[in-house]
Design an enzyme around this catalytic site. Structure first.
Site, PDB file in Angstrom:
ATOM      1  N   HIS A   1       0.853  -1.191   0.000  1.00  0.00           N
ATOM      2  CA  HIS A   1       0.000   0.000   0.000  1.00  0.00           C
ATOM      3  C   HIS A   1       0.887   1.238   0.000  1.00  0.00           C
ATOM      4  CE1 HIS A   1      -3.261   2.703   1.130  1.00  0.00           C
ATOM      5  NE2 HIS A   1      -2.575   3.105   2.165  1.00  0.00           N
ATOM      6  N   PHE A   2       0.412   2.285  -0.667  1.00  0.00           N
ATOM      7  CA  PHE A   2       1.055   3.591  -0.582  1.00  0.00           C
ATOM      8  C   PHE A   2       0.065   4.598  -0.007  1.00  0.00           C
ATOM      9  CE2 PHE A   2       4.035   2.342  -4.122  1.00  0.00           C
ATOM     10  CZ  PHE A   2       5.202   2.532  -3.395  1.00  0.00           C
ATOM     11  N   SER A   3       0.557   5.454   0.847  1.00  0.00           N
ATOM     12  CA  SER A   3      -0.200   6.636   1.254  1.00  0.00           C
ATOM     13  C   SER A   3       0.741   7.822   1.135  1.00  0.00           C
ATOM     14  CB  SER A   3      -0.713   6.507   2.695  1.00  0.00           C
ATOM     15  OG  SER A   3       0.340   6.726   3.624  1.00  0.00           O
ATOM     16  N   ASN A   4       0.224   9.006   1.350  1.00  0.00           N
ATOM     17  CA  ASN A   4       1.074  10.187   1.279  1.00  0.00           C
ATOM     18  C   ASN A   4       2.110  10.199   2.407  1.00  0.00           C
ATOM     19  OD1 ASN A   4       1.878  12.689   0.161  1.00  0.00           O
ATOM     20  ND2 ASN A   4       0.710  13.774   1.734  1.00  0.00           N
ATOM     21  N   GLY A   5       1.893   9.403   3.433  1.00  0.00           N
ATOM     22  CA  GLY A   5       2.858   9.321   4.522  1.00  0.00           C
ATOM     23  C   GLY A   5       4.010   8.375   4.251  1.00  0.00           C
ATOM     24  N   GLY A   6       3.876   7.527   3.221  1.00  0.00           N
ATOM     25  CA  GLY A   6       4.932   6.565   2.914  1.00  0.00           C
ATOM     26  C   GLY A   6       4.344   5.274   2.399  1.00  0.00           C
ATOM     27  N   GLY A   7       5.184   4.248   2.311  1.00  0.00           N
ATOM     28  CA  GLY A   7       4.752   2.976   1.766  1.00  0.00           C
ATOM     29  C   GLY A   7       4.683   1.890   2.813  1.00  0.00           C
TER      30      GLY A   7
ATOM     31  N   LYS B   1       7.329  -0.548   7.240  1.00  0.00           N
ATOM     32  CA  LYS B   1       6.444   0.599   7.259  1.00  0.00           C
ATOM     33  C   LYS B   1       7.305   1.859   7.126  1.00  0.00           C
ATOM     34  CE  LYS B   1       2.342   2.155   9.728  1.00  0.00           C
ATOM     35  NZ  LYS B   1       1.441   1.855  10.874  1.00  0.00           N
TER      36      LYS B   1
ATOM     37  N   ASP C   1      -7.547   3.126  17.031  1.00  0.00           N
ATOM     38  CA  ASP C   1      -7.754   2.950  15.588  1.00  0.00           C
ATOM     39  C   ASP C   1      -8.262   1.548  15.283  1.00  0.00           C
ATOM     40  OD1 ASP C   1      -7.807   3.894  12.989  1.00  0.00           O
ATOM     41  OD2 ASP C   1      -5.714   3.439  12.571  1.00  0.00           O
TER      42      ASP C   1
END
Length: 870
Positions: free
Chosen positions: A231-237, A253, A362
């Site tokens: 997965h990729f998010s704007n916070g990293g992979g 992470k 979470d």
């Protein structure tokens, strides 16, 4: 969960909305008084500054400057002080909330980090400005802009792209920003999350050292071998990897500094370090992921976690959930035992976390891993906090996120209550809109699963925080209650109208904000809502019609042309409402564009356009519309290809299947043309288009047929199998075919499920209702219509429906309340409603119906020649 939707939930608690229209003065960045000879204007998220009468090339190298929340005003002031005396145009994000959302965890990675854009007029000015701005901003931190080349170690980045607003049609048929290639042809201006130089552009010499520095960092020096991107998010992979020292499988992470912000502005690196510390503190708690290693690389932080064998709980629920099958009664007791055991394990793990003085914060289905043995493991502790300092998590899954009055361990208890309901009815995302809906969901669960009632009542009490309101009158959907139900839905829709806004009249899907005319079009905008109200018999407000007319008179640059996504659909609705001159003016404007370059589909392509042009040709007698319609048909037929020319997967890197974006929409257009022209070759082409879609369908274990997207299958109207089936049924009415009849029967079974995740017309239960009504299965359609009550929510004391992802209400046609109204109107036995062009015109004699008495029709001869009708 489509992460794009989260950022559109920040403005309004009930509807998706864009921050661009909600930037308040207190939030806005100031650049002081506009100097003499300068001008500035607001455009979307940006404030644009430039010399009066100044000019720029249409494209070239631009400078992007990034910033953090705490230094943004200082960075902006330095850029302004540099650019204004030199007459260099620039733009900047208008306010702090926009900067926060642009850099948030689930922001679009290609655009993240861009705070100020500077437009040098030539290469000499580019080199000087980059050098001097880098010196002025030395030491100012800012996130790395993934689409750009970083200049040194500071916040200055460069990229080649468009300056002027120009557009072209991409290979997938979408209208996208464009630049000219070496031959002067407009091509897509690529905006990927990776630095890219167009092949005809030469990298300036002064950037060569910076490109070399960028390319110097490789993962070959790491003691880990990355095997898969999770997965990729704007916070990293997030990556599956293997420790080359021990051959142990791990999950890496990654955290990017100054990026992936949460609601309080905390970045991914801070959260990663917090997660590692929390997991070490909880090392003796069972059912938790374990820390393997921590390290830094290339300026990014990494946390290596022990690999967890298993799958996310949401995937397991999708696989096992019995309510997706019409005849799965025997499985419900087994499923109930399994689901309650999963909940027990999660609750025990959360209790142990609390005993260590920590709030998890979470808990949701994506963060619970389930092994083949049924054991659960909790992952993702980046928002976990000490009980003494825990308030409300700044990142959360909306379907499990506690309201503002819950803090500390009550946040986890709320999520556990939601999990208990969601395991049996995964609709808890709606509870943020109406907590009292929990009681209704619990009643539905009790009706379909042998869950002890006390467990459900306990969950409802935690969610509601007291006695729930009685929503039964508001959320009961009875198709026999007509026209009362229609009027209540219409009243909810009209109560939501915002005629003082320019961008949209009725709140709807986030795609209202994705293009120049998203708030106007048939699928997501005002045209679709007005069509549903008018065609459903509820009537429309003349002021709302004027709103649409005024904005359609001056379409914005980049406006789409299609039936459902653009100007053709708006013209269709204006004509239906009696504004034929306005409609024809808009239609003629469309014909002046390079419309034959569009894709082939029904939503935004030539199939929808051909249908609309043929409709206007019949309405007005104008030959130019008939000729253009025929041209569109010819272009589509010329591109069709054979059955094997499409992949077996729909979507992603492949063309979509289905009614709105696939071969079935093409086949629908060909059927309408055949009914008018009588050319048997059109039926041959329609069969090919339908078989292209059927190639991308897969038969499920229960025997029903759904569109195969690789990672999931889809039964829905727009991009799923019932949309294919709807057109397939019509084809079979013209030409019997035993093989295709079997496929149509298998598709029909996909419309018998008790559960559909969403309620909308395009991708939810309303579309199932419309399909059943269209094929004459009125009892089944009415039964599915009653089940729409599972999604119904109160708005202005009237029923309304959530849009895609269920996080906010929607009033549009494709995803929201207008689409539900249209689907319910389709079940009426006296005067059923049909989507535009879904059936032959009521006054048209079709070839099939006329075959017994009419003379043969030659391939080039129109139905007008035979019947004398226009």
């Amino acid at each position: 969960m489509d992460e794009r939707y989260d950022s559109y939930c920040a403005v309004d608690p009930l509807f998706y909305d864009s921050l661009a229209g909600a930037t308040a003065e207190a939030d806005a960045y100031s650049t002081g008084p506009v100097p003499e000879g300068w001008e500035c204007e607001v455009k979307d998220d940006w404030m644009i500054h430039g010399p009066v009468g100044g000019s720029l090339p249409a494209q070239g190298w631009k400078i992007h400057v990034s910033a953090r929340l705490d230094n943004a005003e200082r960075v902006l002031a330095r850029v302004v002080d540099y650019c204004r005396p030199r007459g260099i145009p620039f733009k900047h994000l208008r306010g702090a909330r926009l900067l926060l959302m642009r850099n948030s965890k689930y922001a679009r990675r290609a655009a993240s980090g861009k705070f100020v854009t500077v437009y040098p007029r030539d290469d000499a000015e580019l080199e000087l400005a980059a050098k001097e701005l880098a010196g002025l901003l030395d030491g100012e931190p800012g996130p790395y802009i993934l689409s750009d080349l970083r200049y040194g170690d500071g916040p200055v980045h460069l990229r080649y792209g468009g300056f002027a607003a120009r557009y072209c049609v991409a290979a997938d048929g979408q209208t996208v920003p464009a630049i000219e290639d070496a031959d002067g042809v407009l091509v897509p201006d690529r905006r990927d999350p990776v630095f890219h130089v167009p092949e005809w552009v030469t990298l300036p010499d002064f950037l060569a050292p910076h490109l070399a520095a960028r390319n110097a960092a490789t993962t070959t020096d790491l003691p880990y071998r990355i095997e898969k991107v999770i997965h990729f998010s704007n916070g990293g992979g997030l990556y599956e990897a293997r420790d080359t020292r021990t051959d142990q499988r791990v999950v890496l992470k990654e955290a990017r500094p100054h990026a992936g912000l949460d609601a309080t502005g905390v970045d991914a690196v801070t959260r990663l370090r917090r997660e590692a510390a929390t997991l070490r503190r909880l090392a003796d708690v069972p059912h938790l992921v374990r820390v393997h290693d921590e390290f830094s690389f290339g300026g990014h932080e990494f946390l290596a976690l022990a690999f967890v064998e298993g799958r996310p709980l949401n995937q397991v629920v999708v696989e096992r959930y019995p309510l997706v099958h019409a005849d799965a009664d025997a499985d419900r007791a087994d499923y109930t035992r399994w689901a309650l055991d999963v909940h027990r394990q999660v609750a025990e793990a959360v209790a142990a976390i609390h005993a260590h003085g920590v709030v998890y914060g979470d808990l949701h289905m994506f963060n619970v891993m389930v092994g083949d043995d049924g054991a659960v493991t909790l992952v993702d502790f980046e928002v976990a906090a000490d009980v003494a300092e825990a308030t409300r998590p700044a990142l959360r899954n909306q379907a499990f996120a506690a309201p503002r009055d819950r803090t500390g361990v009550e946040v986890d208890r709320y999520a556990l209550a939601c999990l208990r309901l969601a395991l049996f009815l995964p609709l808890t995302a709606m509870l943020r809109l109406a907590p009292a809906k929990a009681a209704h969901l619990a009643d539905v669960v009790a009706e379909h699963f042998p869950v002890p009632r006390e467990l459900l009542d306990e969950a409802v009490e935690v969610i509601v925080g007291g006695r729930p309101a009685d929503l039964r009158r508001t959320v009961m959907i009875d198709p026999d209650d007509w026209p009362g139900l229609r009027d209540r839905l219409a009243e909810a829709i009209t109560a939501s109208a915002t005629p003082d806004r320019d961008d949209r009249l009725f709140p709807g899907d986030i795609r209202q904000f994705a293009g120049a005319d998203g708030g106007l079009n048939l699928a997501y905008g005002a045209a679709g809502v007005l069509w549903a109200l008018h065609a459903g018999g509820a009537g429309t407000d003349p002021a709302h019609e004027r709103w649409l007319i005024e904005r359609a008179r001056r379409p914005a640059s980049g406006s789409r042309l299609g039936l459902y996504d653009g100007l053709h659909g708006i013209a269709y609705v204006l004509d239906l409402l009696g504004h034929t001159d306005e409609a024809m003016r808009l239609l003629d404007l469309c014909l002046d564009q390079p419309w034959t370059e569009l894709r082939d589909d029904l939503t935004g392509g030539l199939s929808g356009i051909a249908l609309n042009l043929a409709h206007f040709a019949a309405r007005t007698g104008e030959r130019r519309y008939a000729d253009a319609a025929r041209r569109a048909v010819d272009v589509v037929v010329g591109r069709l290809g054979d059955v094997d020319s499409v992949a077996e997967i729909s979507g992603g890197r492949h063309p979509y299947a289905g009614l709105m974006r696939g071969g079935s929409g093409v086949a629908l257009m060909l059927l309408r043309t055949y009914e008018r022209d009588g050319d048997d070759a059109l039926l041959d082409h329609a069969r090919t288009a339908l078989r292209q879609d059927l190639r991308r369908c897969v038969r499920r274990d229960a025997g029903h047929l759904e569109v195969n997207e690789g990672w999931r299958t889809m039964p829905y109207l727009a991009e799923g199998s019932v949309g294919v089936g709807l057109v397939l049924d019509q084809y079979l009415g013209h030409r019997p075919d035993d093989e295709l009849r079997d496929e149509a029967t298998a598709i029909r079974r996909a419309a018998d499920s008790p559960f559909y995740a969403q309620s909308g017309l395009f991708a939810g239960r309303a579309g199932i209702v419309a399909y059943l009504a269209e094929r004459g299965d009125r009892d089944a359609a009415r039964q599915q219509a009653r089940l729409l009550g599972w999604h119904a929510l109160p708005y202005a004391d009237r029923p309304a429906f959530p849009g895609d992802q269920l996080l906010r209400l929607s009033m549009d046609l494709a995803t929201g309340t207008a689409g539900v109204l249209a689907a319910l109107a389709a079940t009426r036995p006296d005067a059923p409603l049909h989507l535009p062009f879904l059936t032959p015109p009521a006054d048209a004699t079709t070839v099939a119906g006329a075959a017994a008495t009419d003379p043969p029709v030659s391939p080039g001869r129109s139905r007008t020649d035979v019947t004398g009708r226009r």
